[in-house]
Motif scaffolding. Structure first.
Motif, PDB file in Angstrom:
ATOM      1  N   ALA A 101     -55.552  50.739 -31.904  1.00 25.00           N
ATOM      2  CA  ALA A 101     -55.451  49.277 -31.836  1.00 25.00           C
ATOM      3  C   ALA A 101     -56.012  48.765 -30.509  1.00 25.00           C
ATOM      4  CB  ALA A 101     -53.995  48.842 -32.010  1.00 25.00           C
ATOM      5  N   PHE A 102     -55.730  49.474 -29.433  1.00 26.60           N
ATOM      6  CA  PHE A 102     -56.255  49.090 -28.119  1.00 26.60           C
ATOM      7  C   PHE A 102     -57.771  49.219 -28.085  1.00 26.60           C
ATOM      8  CE2 PHE A 102     -57.040  50.266 -23.544  1.00 26.60           C
ATOM      9  CZ  PHE A 102     -56.803  49.006 -23.021  1.00 26.60           C
ATOM     10  N   TRP A 136     -59.420  46.371 -29.832  1.00 20.28           N
ATOM     11  CA  TRP A 136     -59.421  45.162 -29.008  1.00 20.28           C
ATOM     12  C   TRP A 136     -60.510  45.240 -27.938  1.00 20.28           C
ATOM     13  CZ3 TRP A 136     -57.692  44.830 -23.685  1.00 20.28           C
ATOM     14  CH2 TRP A 136     -57.822  43.531 -23.174  1.00 20.28           C
ATOM     15  N   PHE A 143     -52.642  44.484 -31.360  1.00 23.14           N
ATOM     16  CA  PHE A 143     -52.375  45.638 -30.503  1.00 23.14           C
ATOM     17  C   PHE A 143     -50.969  45.566 -29.909  1.00 23.14           C
ATOM     18  CE2 PHE A 143     -52.515  46.279 -25.784  1.00 23.14           C
ATOM     19  CZ  PHE A 143     -52.174  47.627 -25.778  1.00 23.14           C
TER      20      PHE A 143
END
Length: 360
Positions: free
Chosen positions: A276-277, A280, A298
């Protein structure tokens, strides 16, 4: 420049991605073979089927939106140009190697994840519990979050988002493989993606083997998180909490020594938080709006990973630090690689001129 030349040029720029992936696949295969685990095609075929479903769903939604916006006089011809015309064919051809990489990556990771107990004991949970309590002034992280998120509807919503994370692996990777975006962003994303699954999800997870709050009770006999699991079950009785059934399934697979797609237990580091990071980091360079949404996603995944008893807070913290390092390293690797390509082109160009220009 024809379609093949353009694709070849793109693939040349992406060589570090494929070279890294092949090297890591070979290491995984050797390590698994050393423990008597053979690779099989079934997980890869299952993953390929999921990507095919994702492609069909993506095209279906995109086609409906395209027709609604443009309202072309000849819808079939318009869709043919959009998905099978020369420009589309060039994108499909150029992105296919990255798609193949994604199809193979998860099965390799799942095999390694399921094999962690063969390489290292689950001995780190006690340390991570202590680290969390040091950060949160003597409390477990979930206890600090509970006053804000400890309501069944919120818990159920976080569980849905936690499962929606898998859409990143399919629709998100398809976007970065085939969309018309800055090649530098695409290359950094996929190299970091490969390294994240391998270095973080494979190497670090094996070295720091841990099972996480939801499994310390049944697997390690630790009652530290019995109260959290009791809350989750009580919440599930009011509003279905999807993660509980998945946790039960993972426990059954673990006890049965299953090693198929999506199997295995590991807490540190959190791959949900790591991926998720990463999305981003990459998406914010493509679109500010997408960046804002993925930042919120995130943060929700990190909170959910703790609230839903999958992870300690430090699992996500370590993931963020490692992904940031890999993201930076990927930029340095491609800076070096592009320099090599430029130097090679500079050496070849004079040779080509002498072969194509007649001597006087």
């Amino acid at each position: 420049m024809n379609m093949r030349d353009e694709s070849t040029r793109r693939w040349a720029g992406e060589v570090p991605i494929y070279g890294t992936a092949l090297a890591l696949f070979a290491v995984c295969a050797v390590l698994l073979a050393s423990r008597g685990i053979a690779l099989d095609a079934e997980p890869a075929l299952a993953n390929a089927w999921l990507y095919l479903v994702a492609i069909i769903a993506w095209i279906s939604v995109d086609a409906a939106l395209h027709l609604a916006r443009r309202r072309p006089g000849e819808p079939i011809a318009a869709l043919h140009r959009r998905y099978a015309g020369p420009a589309a064919a060039k994108r499909w051809l150029a992105g296919t190697p990255l798609l193949a990489l994604c199809v193979l990556l998860m099965p390799f990771f799942s095999k390694m994840k399921a094999a962690i107990p063969l390489f290292n004991d689950y001995a780190w949970d006690g340390a991570f519990i202590v680290w969390d309590r040091a950060i949160f002034f003597g409390h477990d992280a979930w206890q600090v979050l509970q006053p804000l998120f400890g309501y069944p509807p919120i818990t159920a919503a976080l569980a849905v988002l936690y499962h929606a994370w898998f859409l990143l692996l399919y629709f998100g990777c398809l976007y970065f493989a085939f969309a018309t975006i800055d090649p530098a962003i695409r290359r950094r994303f996929f190299l970091t993606y490969v390294l994240a699954w391998s270095v973080i999800g494979g190497g670090a997870a094996t070295l720091l083997a841990s099972v996480g709050p939801c499994f310390v009770g049944p697997l390690l006999g630790d009652s530290s998180f019995d109260a959290q699991m009791a809350y989750l079950r009580a919440a599930d009785a009011q509003v279905p909490v999807m993660t509980l059934s998945v946790q039960e399934m993972l426990l059954e697979w673990h006890l049965a020594d299953a090693n198929g797609l999506g199997s295995g237990i590991t807490a540190m580091p959190s791959m949900h938080v790591a991926i998720a990071f990463l999305f981003w980091l990459a998406a914010r360079r493509v679109s500010r709006t997408a960046g804002r949404w993925l930042l919120a996603f995130f943060l929700a995944i990190w909170i959910g990973s703790v609230h839903l008893a999958y992870h300690y807070a430090v699992d996500g913290l370590v993931s963020v630090v490692l992904v940031a390092i890999l993201w930076r390293a990927s930029a340095l690797i491609f800076h070096w690689w592009d320099g090599r390509l430029a130097a090679s082109a500079a050496r070849i160009q004079p040779i080509l001129r002498t072969k194509t220009v007649p001597a006087e």
